[in-house]
Write a protein that holds these residues in place. Structure first.
Motif, PDB file in Angstrom:
ATOM      1  N   ARG A 365     -64.114 -30.425   0.020  1.00  0.00           N
ATOM      2  CA  ARG A 365     -63.447 -29.224  -0.547  1.00  0.00           C
ATOM      3  C   ARG A 365     -63.542 -29.106  -1.981  1.00  0.00           C
ATOM      4  NH1 ARG A 365     -57.896 -28.350   2.470  1.00  0.00           N
ATOM      5  NH2 ARG A 365     -58.291 -29.013   4.547  1.00  0.00           N
ATOM      6  N   MET A 367     -62.042 -30.591  -4.118  1.00  0.00           N
ATOM      7  CA  MET A 367     -60.884 -30.894  -5.081  1.00  0.00           C
ATOM      8  C   MET A 367     -60.992 -32.035  -6.008  1.00  0.00           C
ATOM      9  SD  MET A 367     -58.367 -31.881  -1.792  1.00  0.00           S
ATOM     10  CE  MET A 367     -56.878 -32.165  -2.735  1.00  0.00           C
ATOM     11  N   GLN A 472     -54.363 -29.185  -2.268  1.00  0.00           N
ATOM     12  CA  GLN A 472     -55.106 -28.644  -3.347  1.00  0.00           C
ATOM     13  C   GLN A 472     -54.290 -27.358  -3.779  1.00  0.00           C
ATOM     14  OE1 GLN A 472     -58.287 -27.455  -0.787  1.00  0.00           O
ATOM     15  NE2 GLN A 472     -57.333 -25.352   0.014  1.00  0.00           N
ATOM     16  N   TYR A 476     -53.846 -27.028  -8.131  1.00  0.00           N
ATOM     17  CA  TYR A 476     -54.384 -26.077  -9.109  1.00  0.00           C
ATOM     18  C   TYR A 476     -53.368 -25.024  -9.244  1.00  0.00           C
ATOM     19  CZ  TYR A 476     -58.263 -29.298  -8.302  1.00  0.00           C
ATOM     20  OH  TYR A 476     -59.110 -30.151  -8.418  1.00  0.00           O
ATOM     21  N   GLY A 579     -61.278 -25.039   1.011  1.00  0.00           N
ATOM     22  CA  GLY A 579     -61.338 -25.906  -0.394  1.00  0.00           C
ATOM     23  C   GLY A 579     -61.431 -25.136  -1.608  1.00  0.00           C
ATOM     24  N   MET A 580     -62.014 -25.573  -2.624  1.00  0.00           N
ATOM     25  CA  MET A 580     -61.979 -25.011  -3.855  1.00  0.00           C
ATOM     26  C   MET A 580     -63.302 -24.251  -4.160  1.00  0.00           C
ATOM     27  SD  MET A 580     -59.024 -26.033  -4.632  1.00  0.00           S
ATOM     28  CE  MET A 580     -58.964 -25.230  -6.142  1.00  0.00           C
ATOM     29  N   PRO A 612     -57.086 -22.090  -4.650  1.00  0.00           N
ATOM     30  CA  PRO A 612     -57.716 -22.669  -3.486  1.00  0.00           C
ATOM     31  C   PRO A 612     -57.708 -21.765  -2.305  1.00  0.00           C
ATOM     32  CG  PRO A 612     -55.342 -23.112  -3.724  1.00  0.00           C
ATOM     33  CD  PRO A 612     -55.871 -22.529  -4.965  1.00  0.00           C
TER      34      PRO A 612
END
Length: 896
Positions: A365, A367, A472, A476, A579-580, A612
Motif C-alpha cells: 500500500r 503507507m 491510511q 495522511y 493504497g498510497m 489514499p
C-alpha cells in the motif's frame, strides 16, 4: 510469624525501563540481606541508621528478616538473585506505622524506592494502617523527595535535628495520577530500549540457508542497522559473511538487544547468559512454548519469570520479531524480508504467523510504518506496553493493533481511552484466545467488547483490509468535522454505489457530481474545489475510473493541488489502486540523516496531504464512516466522574462483609468453589440512593387483596422469580379492586399451578418504558454495566449496550443511546418521551456501586420502568463472592 502473603509478590517496571521483582521478606533472605548491606555506601547507611554501622549483627538480621506480615512488614526488590532494596514498616500505634527504606547505591535513581513505597502502602491499607511516619535527616533529600512525590497528603515538622514526615495513605486523585504517570514513563522506556538498541546479537544464527537465526541476521544486515550486529553460534566462525562469536561473553562490546533463535529447551540458559552480559531485552522467535501444550506453557511462564527477575523485557516467544524504520536506527529484527518504508503508523500484531503477510500488505500500500512489534505468545510485552510507548513517540501518529487476546483488558481500556484523545487507535480483535497466549478467555459477548472499545474511543474494524483502509486515511488526511460527504465521479453507477454505501454507513451524501467518462484534469480540479468549498460538505470522495486510459498523472496532480491545505479529508478510488498511489503522494525533499558511516540521503515517506486510494468506492466510504465516528467521539471532551450524592459506601461495605461472613459461618469450608451467595439487593441499592418497589409474596387470593389494600390501588399481580420477566402472560396489570385481584389470582394459579409463587406490587404510573439494567464482574475488565429495553423483541435480538464501571454522566448517556431500541425512550414510534435523565442517574449509581464493591458478582435490575418523570425499579437480585485476586488494574504498579 504470620502466613506468607504470596499475593503481595509482583514484577515491576522501573523508571529506566528495567524490571525487578517485589516480594515480602523471608527468614531465608538472611544471607541475601547481609550481602546487600555489604554493598551499601557509608552515606546510605548513615542516612538509614543516623550513624555509622559497618555491619548488621546476627540479632538485627534475624529481626529484619522475621516479620509477622501484619504489624511488622518488609518488602524487598530483587534483580536476579540479589536484593537491591528493602522497605519496611513497624506499627507504632492505632492506624499508624513507622516506615524506612534502603536502596543499593548502584540502583538509586531508578525509581526502586517509589515503586516499593506504592506496594508497601497497599499492604499497609490491607492491614488497617492509615498513616506512615518517617524520621528523616535533613540532608537526606532523596528520601524526603520520594515521600513527598508519592502523591499522598504529607505533613512534615522539624524537631531535635530530624524531619518527621507523616503520610496519609488514603488514595487520592493525585496519588492515582502519580502512579499512572510513573507507570507510563517506565513502560514507555522499557519498549524504547527494545526498539532503539545500539547493538544486536542474534543467538542461534547458523549457516543453514533459510534457518530462523540466519534469516533474522540477513534481515538486520539488509536493513542496514546502524549499530554492530553479532551472530552468536557455538561452532561456526562466520555467518552471512559476519564474524560469529561462540558466546555472548566473547563479544567485546555491549549488547543491548538479543534475538533468540535456539530450540525452546535452550532458551532459559540463554536468558541467564544475557543477564550476565547486561542485555536490556530479548526477542524470542523460537517456538515450542505455550502453543504446544501444558509443558510448553510452563516453560513459557518460567521464561517470563526468569527474564523479569533479571531486569529484561521479552517479546515473544513464537513471534515474528520487531522493527523500527527510524533512519537513525533502521532495525529489522524480524523474519520478514519485506519491511515497509518509513511512515507514521505504529503496528502491533499478536500473530507471528500473520505478521509477514501483514507487513507485505502495508508495504504494497506504500503507507509505511514507524515501528512494528509481533508479540507471538505474548509472555511479557503486550499491546498495553506498546500503547504507552507510542503515546510518547513523535514518529507515530496512528496506532494499528491486531489482537487475539487481551492480557489486562481493564488496563487496556484505561490506556486506550487516554491515548485515543491524542492518537487514533484502530483495532482488529479476532474471536477467542489462541493456545499459548498469556491471557484469560474473556467471558463477555463480542457485542460487549465492541461497546467497551467504543467507550474507550477505539476504532474497531471487522478485518485486516479495513484495518489498513482506516489506517491510511488517518495517517495522511485530516479528521472530518461531520458526516456530510461530497462525491465527485466519472461514472453514474459508481456514484450511486457510493451514495448507497454512505447511507448504509450512517453518512449524509450529497448528490454526486458526475463529470462523465472522458473527464480529465480540467474537470476534476474545479469540481473538487467546488465540493470542498461547500459549507454542507465535511469530506470528499473522488472516483476516477476512466473506461479508456486517460491523463491519470494530470488528474492526480490536480486532486493533490486542490486538496492541499484543506481542512476536509479527501479519499479516492483512483483507477482501482489500493493504497498510497505514487501520483497522489505529497513528498518532501530527501532528508539527510546522520549515520555512523557518514551522512546519507534517505527517501522521504509520504507526507500529510497524500490522498489514499481504495479499490472500490464502498471501501472508501466504510473507512470514512469509521473516522467520522471517531471524530465525533473526539469532539466530546472527557467528562469527570459524576458527583453522586446520597450514597453510603460504608453501609454497603458492611452489608457485603456481613453477608459473606454469614455464608462462611454456614459452610466452614468456604464458598469460593461453590455458587455465589445471594445478597439483599434492595438493601444494597438503598445505600446508593435507589429504591426497589416492594413486591410482597402472597400465598392465597385473600392475602393478595390485603397486600393490595396496604400498598394502595391500582396494583399488579405477577409471577415471582428471576425468569418470570422473560415469559409472556406472567403479569396482570391495572387491578383496581378486590374482585379483579381475586380473578387475576385464579387465572395465574390455573395457568401455572397452585404452587406458583405470586407477588403483589403497586402499579407504576403510566406510560412507562420497560428496561433492564445489569452488572457482571468480568475477570479481565472488572465491573461491566449492561443496559437494554425490556421489550420481548429487544431481548430476543440481544439488543444490549455495555460500559465499564464507574460511569460518567456521558458514559451513561452513551450507554442508553447505544441500543437500537433507544428511540422508544425519546418519544419516537408513538411512545411518549420519558425521564432519560433519571435513567442516566440510575446507571451512574449502579456503576458506582459495582466499582466500589469488587465482591459483587452479579446485579440484575429486571425490570426498571422509565416513566415520564422518574424511574421505578421493580425487581433486583444480587450475588456476591470473595474475589480470588484484586482487580487486574487495581493497586500499585505491576506487570501482568
Amino acid at each position: 510469624m504470620g502466613q506468607y502473603p504470596a499475593h503481595w509478590e509482583a514484577d515491576v517496571v522501573l523508571a529506566d525501563g528495567g524490571t525487578a521483582h517485589v516480594r515480602p521478606i523471608r527468614p531465608a533472605d538472611a544471607d541475601r540481606l547481609r550481602a546487600f548491606y555489604s554493598r551499601l555506601s557509608d552515606e546510605s547507611i548513615y542516612f538509614r541508621f543516623f550513624g555509622p554501622r559497618p555491619r548488621l549483627s546476627d540479632k538485627e538480621v534475624e529481626r529484619f528478616t522475621n516479620v509477622d506480615y501484619t504489624d511488622r512488614v518488609a518488602l524487598i526488590a530483587t534483580i536476579g538473585a540479589e536484593m537491591v532494596a528493602v522497605i519496611r514498616y513497624d506499627r507504632s500505634g492505632p492506624g499508624e506505622a513507622e516506615v524506612a527504606f534502603l536502596v543499593e547505591d548502584a540502583h538509586q535513581g531508578r525509581g526502586v524506592a517509589s515503586v516499593l513505597l506504592e506496594h508497601l502502602a497497599a499492604t499497609a491499607r490491607e492491614r488497617g494502617i492509615e498513616h506512615f511516619v518517617a524520621d528523616v535527616l535533613p540532608a537526606n533529600m532523596k528520601m524526603m523527595g520520594v515521600l513527598r512525590q508519592a502523591g499522598y497528603t504529607a505533613q512534615s515538622r522539624f524537631a531535635d535535628g530530624v524531619v518527621r514526615m507523616t503520610l496519609d495513605l488514603t488514595p487520592t486523585d493525585t496519588s492515582a495520577e502519580v502512579t499512572a504517570a510513573r507507570e507510563h514513563r517506565a513502560e514507555s522506556r522499557s519498549i524504547a530500549r527494545l526498539l532503539t538498541p545500539g547493538s544486536v546479537a542474534v543467538i542461534g544464527a547458523s549457516r543453514e540457508p533459510g534457518g530462523v537465526g540466519q534469516t533474522v541476521l540477513r534481515n538486520l544486515l539488509g536493513a542496514d542497522f546502524t549499530g554492530p550486529v553479532y551472530p552468536v553460534h557455538r561452532e561456526v566462525r562466520a555467518v552471512a559473511g559476519v564474524r560469529a562469536y561462540p558466546s555472548l561473553a566473547a563479544i567485546d562490546g555491549d549488547v543491548d538487544l538479543a534475538v533468540v533463535a535456539v530450540p525452546a529447551g535452550g532458551v532459559l540458559d540463554v536468558v541467564e547468559e544475557c543477564a550476565r552480559k547486561g542485555v536490556h531485552g530479548l526477542v524470542v522467535v523460537s517456538s515450542g512454548f505455550g502453543e504446544t501444550g501444558a509443558d510448553g506453557r510452563s516453560r513459557q511462564d518460567e521464561l517470563a519469570r526468569l527474564a523479569r527477575s533479571y531486569g529484561l523485557r521479552v517479546v515473544g516467544p513464537n513471534c515474528l520479531g520487531i522493527a523500527n524504520t527510524d533512519p537513525a536506527v533502521r532495525l529489522n529484527a524480524t523474519l520478514a524480508a519485506t519491511l515497509p518504508g518509513r511512515g507514521r503508523v505504529g503496528f502491533f500484531s499478536q500473530s507471528g504467523a500473520l505478521g509477514t503477510a501483514l507487513l507485505q500488505r502495508v508495504a504494497q500500500r506504500g503507507m509505511g510504518i514507524s515501528s512494528f512489534v509481533s508479540a507471538g505468545n505474548r509472555a511479557d510485552v503486550s499491546g498495553n506496553d506498546l500503547l504507552q510507548y507510542w503515546e510518547e513517540d513523535e514518529a507515530t501518529e496512528v496506532i494499528l493493533l491486531y489482537l487475539e487476546s487481551l492480557g489486562n483488558p481493564r488496563k487496556f481500556a484505561r490506556l486506550a481511552r487516554r491515548i485515543a484523545r491524542r492518537k487514533p487507535i484502530v483495532v482488529v480483535k479476532s474471536g477467542g484466545t489462541p493456545a499459548g497466549h498469556s491471557a484469560e478467555e474473556l467471558r463477555l459477548p463480542d457485542t460487549a467488547l465492541s461497546s467497551l472499545f467504543e467507550q474507550a474511543g477505539l476504532i474497531r474494524v471487522d478485518d485486516l483490509i479495513q484495518l489498513f483502509d482506516v489506517g491510511q486515511l488517518l495517517a495522511y488526511q485530516p479528521l472530518p468535522a461531520g458526516p456530510r460527504v461530497g462525491l465527485v465521479t466519472n461514472s453514474d453507477a459508481l456514484g450511486l454505489l457510493a451514495v448507497r454505501a454512505c447511507e448504509a454507513a450512517g453518512l449524509s451524501p450529497r448528490p454526486p457530481v458526475n463529470l462523465g467518462p472522458s473527464a480529465g484534469p480540467a474537470e476534476y480540479g474545479p469540481a473538487l474545489a467546488d465540493v470542498l468549498a461547500t459549507a454542507e460538505v465535511d469530506a470528499a470522495v473522488v472516483v476516477y475510473t476512466p473506461p479508456i486510459p486517460g491523463d491519470a498523472e494530470g488528474v492526480a496532480a490536480e486532486l493533490v493541488r486542490v486538496s492541499a491545505g484543506s481542512a476536509k479529508p479527501v479519499l479516492a478510488t483512483f483507477e482501482g489502486h489500493l493504497g498510497m498511489h505514487p501520483a497522489l503522494r505529497v513528498l518532501s525533499p530527501p532528508a539527510r540523516v546522520p549515520d555512523p558511516r557518514g551522512t546519507r540521503p534517505v527517501l522521504s515517506p509520504p507526507e500529510r496531504g497524500s490522498i489514499p486510494s481504495y479499490a472500490a468506492p464502498e471501501e472508501a466510504v466504510r473507512a470514512l464512516a469509521h473516522v467520522v465516528r471517531h471524530a465525533a467521539w473526539l469532539r466530546h471532551p472527557p467528562a469527570p466522574q459524576a458527583e453522586v450524592h446520597g450514597i453510603d459506601t460504608e453501609a454497603a461495605r458492611a452489608l457485603v462483609e456481613d453477608t459473606l461472613a454469614a455464608a462462611v459461618q454456614e459452610d466452614p469450608r468456604g464458598f469460593e468453589a461453590g455458587p455465589p451467595v445471594a445478597a439483599d439487593a434492595a438493601a444494597l441499592l438503598a445505600c446508593y440512593g435507589l429504591t426497589v418497589w416492594p413486591a410482597p409474596p402472597v400465598s392465597c387470593a385473600d392475602e393478595a387483596v390485603a397486600v393490595a389494600e396496604s400498598l394502595g390501588w391500582p396494583v399488579v399481580l405477577k409471577v415471582a422469580g428471576a425468569e418470570a420477566a422473560r415469559r409472556a402472560g406472567t403479569v396482570r396489570l391495572g387491578l383496581t379492586g378486590p374482585d379483579s385481584v381475586r380473578h387475576a389470582h385464579a387465572e395465574l394459579t390455573a395457568q401455572y399451578g397452585d404452587d406458583v409463587e405470586l407477588a403483589v406490587q403497586r402499579m407504576v404510573p403510566q406510560p412507562a418504558v420497560p428496561t433492564v439494567v445489569g452488572v457482571r464482574e468480568d475477570p479481565g475488565f472488572g465491573p461491566v454495566v449492561s443496559f437494554g429495553l425490556g421489550e420481548v423483541t429487544a431481548r430476543l435480538l440481544q439488543d444490549e449496550g455495555f460500559r465499564l464501571a464507574p460511569l460518567t454522566a456521558e458514559d451513561a448517556a452513551g450507554l442508553i443511546r447505544s441500543v437500537r431500541a433507544a428511540p422508544l425512550l425519546f418519544g419516537e414510534y408513538g411512545y411518549p418521551p420519558v425521564a432519560v435523565a433519571a435513567l442516566q442517574d440510575l446507571l451512574v449509581r449502579v456503576g458506582r456501586l459495582s466499582d466500589d464493591l469488587p465482591e459483587l458478582a452479579r446485579l440484575s435490575l429486571d425490570q426498571v420502568l422509565v416513566g415520564e418523570s422518574e424511574v421505578f425499579v421493580l425487581s433486583a437480585r444480587a450475588t456476591l463472592r470473595t474475589p480470588a485476586l484484586p482487580r487486574l488494574d487495581a493497586g500499585p504498579r505491576r506487570l501482568y
